[in-house]
Design a protein around this motif. Structure first.
Motif, PDB file in Angstrom:
ATOM      1  N   LEU A  38       8.473   6.503 -37.105  1.00 10.27           N
ATOM      2  CA  LEU A  38       9.810   5.958 -37.348  1.00 10.27           C
ATOM      3  C   LEU A  38      10.490   6.699 -38.490  1.00 10.27           C
ATOM      4  CD1 LEU A  38       9.143   2.103 -37.082  1.00 10.27           C
ATOM      5  CD2 LEU A  38      10.362   3.547 -35.446  1.00 10.27           C
ATOM      6  N   PRO A  39      11.812   6.955 -38.383  1.00 12.18           N
ATOM      7  CA  PRO A  39      12.772   6.292 -37.488  1.00 12.18           C
ATOM      8  C   PRO A  39      12.841   6.825 -36.064  1.00 12.18           C
ATOM      9  CG  PRO A  39      13.920   7.793 -38.938  1.00 12.18           C
ATOM     10  CD  PRO A  39      12.489   7.802 -39.388  1.00 12.18           C
ATOM     11  N   ILE A  40      12.068   7.866 -35.715  1.00 10.85           N
ATOM     12  CA  ILE A  40      12.033   8.287 -34.313  1.00 10.85           C
ATOM     13  C   ILE A  40      11.236   7.243 -33.544  1.00 10.85           C
ATOM     14  CG2 ILE A  40      11.293  10.058 -32.687  1.00 10.85           C
ATOM     15  CD1 ILE A  40      11.642  12.103 -34.895  1.00 10.85           C
ATOM     16  N   ILE A  45      11.205  17.689 -28.254  1.00 10.92           N
ATOM     17  CA  ILE A  45      11.342  19.043 -27.719  1.00 10.92           C
ATOM     18  C   ILE A  45      10.584  19.993 -28.638  1.00 10.92           C
ATOM     19  CG2 ILE A  45      12.933  20.806 -26.900  1.00 10.92           C
ATOM     20  CD1 ILE A  45      13.182  18.042 -25.530  1.00 10.92           C
ATOM     21  N   CYS A  46       9.644  20.734 -28.074  1.00  9.38           N
ATOM     22  CA  CYS A  46       8.709  21.514 -28.890  1.00  9.38           C
ATOM     23  C   CYS A  46       8.625  22.978 -28.460  1.00  9.38           C
ATOM     24  CB  CYS A  46       7.303  20.923 -28.787  1.00  9.38           C
ATOM     25  SG  CYS A  46       7.164  19.203 -29.299  1.00  9.38           S
ATOM     26  N   GLU A  47       8.251  23.797 -29.426  1.00  2.05           N
ATOM     27  CA  GLU A  47       7.998  25.227 -29.203  1.00  2.05           C
ATOM     28  C   GLU A  47       6.500  25.496 -29.362  1.00  2.05           C
ATOM     29  OE1 GLU A  47       8.484  29.149 -31.979  1.00  2.05           O
ATOM     30  OE2 GLU A  47      10.251  27.839 -31.796  1.00  2.05           O
ATOM     31  N   TYR A  48       5.934  26.265 -28.450  1.00  2.00           N
ATOM     32  CA  TYR A  48       4.493  26.540 -28.478  1.00  2.00           C
ATOM     33  C   TYR A  48       4.113  27.353 -29.712  1.00  2.00           C
ATOM     34  CZ  TYR A  48      -0.122  28.109 -26.923  1.00  2.00           C
ATOM     35  OH  TYR A  48      -1.474  28.368 -26.822  1.00  2.00           O
ATOM     36  N   VAL A  49       3.019  26.970 -30.368  1.00  2.00           N
ATOM     37  CA  VAL A  49       2.519  27.668 -31.556  1.00  2.00           C
ATOM     38  C   VAL A  49       1.223  28.387 -31.202  1.00  2.00           C
ATOM     39  CG1 VAL A  49       1.739  27.442 -33.942  1.00  2.00           C
ATOM     40  CG2 VAL A  49       3.544  25.933 -33.073  1.00  2.00           C
ATOM     41  N   GLN A  50       1.262  29.697 -31.211  1.00  2.00           N
ATOM     42  CA  GLN A  50       0.074  30.504 -30.921  1.00  2.00           C
ATOM     43  C   GLN A  50      -0.751  30.731 -32.184  1.00  2.00           C
ATOM     44  OE1 GLN A  50      -1.118  31.553 -28.089  1.00  2.00           O
ATOM     45  NE2 GLN A  50      -2.430  33.304 -28.504  1.00  2.00           N
ATOM     46  N   ASP A  51      -0.076  31.031 -33.291  1.00  2.00           N
ATOM     47  CA  ASP A  51      -0.744  31.334 -34.564  1.00  2.00           C
ATOM     48  C   ASP A  51      -0.665  30.106 -35.464  1.00  2.00           C
ATOM     49  OD1 ASP A  51      -1.684  32.264 -36.971  1.00  2.00           O
ATOM     50  OD2 ASP A  51      -0.497  34.106 -36.972  1.00  2.00           O
ATOM     51  N   LYS A  77       5.349  23.015 -32.127  1.00  2.00           N
ATOM     52  CA  LYS A  77       6.262  22.743 -33.234  1.00  2.00           C
ATOM     53  C   LYS A  77       7.455  21.924 -32.745  1.00  2.00           C
ATOM     54  CE  LYS A  77       9.268  25.114 -36.538  1.00  2.00           C
ATOM     55  NZ  LYS A  77       9.782  26.441 -36.988  1.00  2.00           N
ATOM     56  N   ALA A  78       7.715  20.797 -33.398  1.00  2.00           N
ATOM     57  CA  ALA A  78       8.835  19.934 -33.010  1.00  2.00           C
ATOM     58  C   ALA A  78      10.157  20.552 -33.471  1.00  2.00           C
ATOM     59  CB  ALA A  78       8.656  18.550 -33.609  1.00  2.00           C
ATOM     60  N   LEU A  79      11.112  20.624 -32.550  1.00  2.00           N
ATOM     61  CA  LEU A  79      12.428  21.186 -32.849  1.00  2.00           C
ATOM     62  C   LEU A  79      13.520  20.117 -32.866  1.00  2.00           C
ATOM     63  CD1 LEU A  79      12.295  24.341 -30.545  1.00  2.00           C
ATOM     64  CD2 LEU A  79      11.696  24.202 -32.970  1.00  2.00           C
ATOM     65  N   GLY A  80      13.367  19.107 -32.049  1.00  2.00           N
ATOM     66  CA  GLY A  80      14.366  18.051 -31.948  1.00  2.00           C
ATOM     67  C   GLY A  80      13.861  16.980 -31.015  1.00  2.00           C
ATOM     68  N   TYR A  81      14.692  15.982 -30.776  1.00  2.00           N
ATOM     69  CA  TYR A  81      14.247  14.923 -29.878  1.00  2.00           C
ATOM     70  C   TYR A  81      15.419  14.329 -29.111  1.00  2.00           C
ATOM     71  CZ  TYR A  81      15.789  11.356 -33.287  1.00  2.00           C
ATOM     72  OH  TYR A  81      16.525  10.567 -34.137  1.00  2.00           O
ATOM     73  N   VAL A  82      15.098  13.737 -27.972  1.00  2.00           N
ATOM     74  CA  VAL A  82      16.062  13.032 -27.137  1.00  2.00           C
ATOM     75  C   VAL A  82      15.628  11.579 -27.087  1.00  2.00           C
ATOM     76  CG1 VAL A  82      17.078  12.812 -24.833  1.00  2.00           C
ATOM     77  CG2 VAL A  82      16.525  15.084 -25.754  1.00  2.00           C
TER      78      VAL A  82
END
Length: 237
Positions: free
Chosen positions: A149-151, A158-164, A221-226
């Motif tokens: 919270l507050p999410i 919405i996430c981006e893949y983390v390789q390293d 990696k979290a970038l944003g949310y809906v």
């Protein structure tokens, strides 16, 4: 009891606990813990079981195995130099789609995360946002619960893949997929010297916990949310 003393100290320090804090958490006197770690005393079976439950280790492992050496042998590839399979779905123009992992598919994802057929059966879509690069891989995870919270629970991260994993910034929000805890959305603190992540919730009612890197399957990696849970209107008197 060959390795019990050193294992107790190793596991306690790995969780960053003093003898007093460990005593409070498991209900064993700090002086007794000190005695066990210094081989001045041997715990009874019921006490040993408290240690095994708290540290999530088997009884034989706790007393007969050098756990620190065992963990070093299981060191995870944090830089992503070894192959990590990430199946993707593309559209008719051969452009990568974003895969959605709803809550109801979370359990299946733990088994099918590297299976192209499973990923293709999940909802896949595109988002025409400038913040999303064409050269990166994205995924959307629906979360549940109130730990961040507050999410709110039910939101889509919405996430981006983390390789390293070594590039992860401490305190940043990520979705971590692991064999032990499933899919969780938390703030990460790296503890690579001890081969683990420390995961924090934004909601102070939820406890911080550690997860071994050898249990981690993917990091996003979290970038944003809906979110479709709109805030209610506050009445003005």
């Amino acid at each position: 009891m060959q390795y019990l003393a050193q294992n107790l100290k190793y596991l306690r320090l790995r969780k960053r606990l003093s003898q007093t804090k460990l005593s409070f958490k498991i209900g064993i006197g700090a002086s007794s813990i000190s005695a066990y770690e210094k081989k001045r005393s041997t715990p009874k079976l019921d006490t040993l079981l408290k240690f095994t439950n708290f540290f999530n280790r088997g009884l034989d492992e706790l007393v007969l195995t050098d756990i620190s050496a065992q963990d070093k042998e299981k060191l995870q590839d944090t830089k992503g130099d070894k192959l990590r399979i990430l199946p993707i779905v593309v559209d008719d123009q051969n452009e990568e789609m974003i895969t959605l992992v709803p809550v109801k598919a979370a359990a299946g994802y733990l088994n099918g995360y590297s299976d192209t057929e499973f990923i293709s059966e999940l909802p896949n879509f595109r988002m025409p946002f400038a913040e999303l690069s064409e050269n990166k891989s994205y995924r959307a995870f629906q979360i549940e619960g109130e730990s961040m919270l507050p999410i709110p629970g039910g939101a889509y991260i919405i996430c981006e893949y983390v390789q390293d994993w070594e590039l992860i910034r401490n305190g940043s929000c990520h979705v971590v997929v692991s064999t032990e805890d499933g899919i969780v959305y938390k703030r990460i603190q790296k503890d690579l010297d001890n081969n683990q992540f420390i995961l924090h919730s934004d909601n102070p009612e939820y406890s911080t916990f550690e997860i071994g890197l050898n249990q981690v399957l993917e990091v996003w990696k979290a970038l944003g949310y809906v979110c479709f849970d709109l805030p209610s209107v506050q009445n003005k008197d």
